[in-house]
Design a protein around this motif. Structure first.
Motif, short mmCIF file in Angstrom:
data_model
loop_
_atom_site.label_atom_id
_atom_site.label_comp_id
_atom_site.label_asym_id
_atom_site.label_seq_id
_atom_site.Cartn_x
_atom_site.Cartn_y
_atom_site.Cartn_z
N ARG A 103 7.15 8.45 -92.16
CA ARG A 103 5.79 8.29 -92.66
C ARG A 103 5.37 6.84 -92.84
N GLU A 104 6.07 5.90 -92.17
CA GLU A 104 5.69 4.49 -92.17
C GLU A 104 5.85 3.94 -90.77
N ILE A 105 4.93 3.04 -90.40
CA ILE A 105 4.99 2.39 -89.10
C ILE A 105 4.41 0.99 -89.26
N THR A 106 4.90 0.05 -88.47
CA THR A 106 4.37 -1.30 -88.54
C THR A 106 3.10 -1.41 -87.72
N SER A 107 2.24 -2.32 -88.11
CA SER A 107 1.00 -2.53 -87.37
C SER A 107 1.30 -3.01 -85.96
N SER A 108 2.40 -3.73 -85.77
CA SER A 108 2.74 -4.19 -84.42
C SER A 108 3.15 -3.02 -83.53
N ASP A 109 3.81 -2.00 -84.08
CA ASP A 109 4.13 -0.81 -83.29
C ASP A 109 2.85 -0.10 -82.84
N ILE A 110 1.87 -0.05 -83.72
CA ILE A 110 0.58 0.57 -83.38
C ILE A 110 -0.11 -0.24 -82.29
N GLY A 111 -0.13 -1.55 -82.43
CA GLY A 111 -0.75 -2.41 -81.43
C GLY A 111 -0.06 -2.30 -80.08
N ASP A 112 1.28 -2.27 -80.08
CA ASP A 112 2.03 -2.13 -78.83
C ASP A 112 1.73 -0.81 -78.15
N GLU A 113 1.66 0.27 -78.92
CA GLU A 113 1.35 1.58 -78.33
C GLU A 113 -0.07 1.60 -77.78
N THR A 114 -0.99 0.98 -78.48
CA THR A 114 -2.37 0.92 -78.01
C THR A 114 -2.45 0.16 -76.69
N LEU A 115 -1.76 -0.97 -76.61
CA LEU A 115 -1.72 -1.73 -75.35
C LEU A 115 -1.12 -0.90 -74.23
N LYS A 116 -0.04 -0.22 -74.52
CA LYS A 116 0.63 0.61 -73.51
C LYS A 116 -0.33 1.67 -72.96
N GLN A 117 -1.04 2.32 -73.85
CA GLN A 117 -1.98 3.38 -73.43
C GLN A 117 -3.20 2.79 -72.71
N LEU A 118 -3.69 1.65 -73.19
CA LEU A 118 -4.85 1.01 -72.55
C LEU A 118 -4.54 0.56 -71.13
N ALA A 125 -9.90 -3.82 -70.10
CA ALA A 125 -9.86 -3.44 -71.52
C ALA A 125 -8.53 -3.84 -72.14
N TYR A 126 -7.45 -3.68 -71.37
CA TYR A 126 -6.12 -4.08 -71.84
C TYR A 126 -6.10 -5.57 -72.19
N VAL A 127 -6.61 -6.41 -71.29
CA VAL A 127 -6.60 -7.87 -71.52
C VAL A 127 -7.49 -8.23 -72.71
N ARG A 128 -8.64 -7.57 -72.82
CA ARG A 128 -9.53 -7.83 -73.97
C ARG A 128 -8.83 -7.49 -75.29
N ALA A 135 -3.66 -12.57 -80.53
CA ALA A 135 -4.32 -13.78 -81.05
C ALA A 135 -4.24 -14.95 -80.07
N PHE A 136 -4.70 -14.69 -78.84
CA PHE A 136 -4.76 -15.77 -77.85
C PHE A 136 -5.66 -16.88 -78.39
N ASP A 137 -5.19 -18.10 -78.29
CA ASP A 137 -6.02 -19.21 -78.74
C ASP A 137 -6.26 -20.26 -77.66
N ASP A 138 -5.73 -20.03 -76.46
CA ASP A 138 -6.08 -20.92 -75.35
C ASP A 138 -5.97 -20.18 -74.03
N LEU A 139 -6.50 -20.79 -73.00
CA LEU A 139 -6.59 -20.17 -71.68
C LEU A 139 -5.22 -19.86 -71.07
N THR A 140 -4.22 -20.66 -71.38
CA THR A 140 -2.90 -20.43 -70.76
C THR A 140 -2.31 -19.09 -71.19
N GLN A 141 -2.62 -18.63 -72.39
CA GLN A 141 -2.13 -17.33 -72.84
C GLN A 141 -2.79 -16.19 -72.05
N PHE A 142 -4.10 -16.34 -71.77
CA PHE A 142 -4.77 -15.36 -70.92
C PHE A 142 -4.13 -15.32 -69.54
N ILE A 143 -3.93 -16.48 -68.97
CA ILE A 143 -3.37 -16.58 -67.62
C ILE A 143 -1.97 -15.97 -67.58
#
Length: 154
Positions: A103-118, A125-128, A135-143
């Motif tokens: 009955r507990e899960i980390t927010s990062s597990d939820i985010g990872d599952e959401t990315l996997k499904q997206l 939509a996945y990249v967005r 928390a991308f803060d520069d263009l190199t992370q997008f690339i």
């Protein structure tokens, strides 16, 4: 169950399905008075699923928060609402299976599952979503993320 269209209490169940984790039942109903079709959900009243945030706080799991994030990242893309709803149900099912009786899960597990499904639905939509979640803060992370996607698709 009261019909949301005509307010009568006379309906019949057309179809029932449970989700993969067996925690809820979706019932398709039809009003015997006006013929309007609607969906109801039946869930076990259980202790709530708690999300452990990055800073250690705990809060109740809220599928609507994930839904807002997904609707934001799919905005102006040709993704029907029915696909978004299916995506949300798939994410919820996967999370419930992962959690089990803890009955507990980390927010990062939820985010990872959401990315996997997206990733299966739409790569833009996945990249967005990844840009906000990771928390991308520069263009190199997008690339780097897009290059990683390219390698996975080959």
């Amino acid at each position: 169950m009261r019909c949301p269209h005509c307010d009568e209490m006379n309906d019949k169940v057309l179809e029932s399905r449970q989700n993969a984790s067996g925690t809820s039942i979706r019932r398709r109903r039809e009003c015997n008075s006006c013929g309007y079709r609607f969906t109801s959900y039946e869930q076990i009243e259980d202790k709530p699923l708690m999300v452990i945030k990055r800073d250690g706080r705990r809060e109740r799991f809220d599928l609507n928060k994930i839904g807002r994030g997904i609707r934001t990242c799919t905005d102006k893309l040709d993704i029907p609402e029915s696909s978004v709803e299916t995506l949300l149900h798939n994410i919820e099912d996967a999370i419930m299976l992962k959690v089990g009786s803890k009955r507990e899960i980390t927010s990062s597990d939820i985010g990872d599952e959401t990315l996997k499904q997206l990733k299966e639905v739409n790569l833009v939509a996945y990249v967005r979503f990844a840009a906000v979640y990771k928390a991308f803060d520069d263009l190199t992370q997008f690339i780097a993320e897009i290059q990683q996607l390219g390698r996975e698709l080959q």
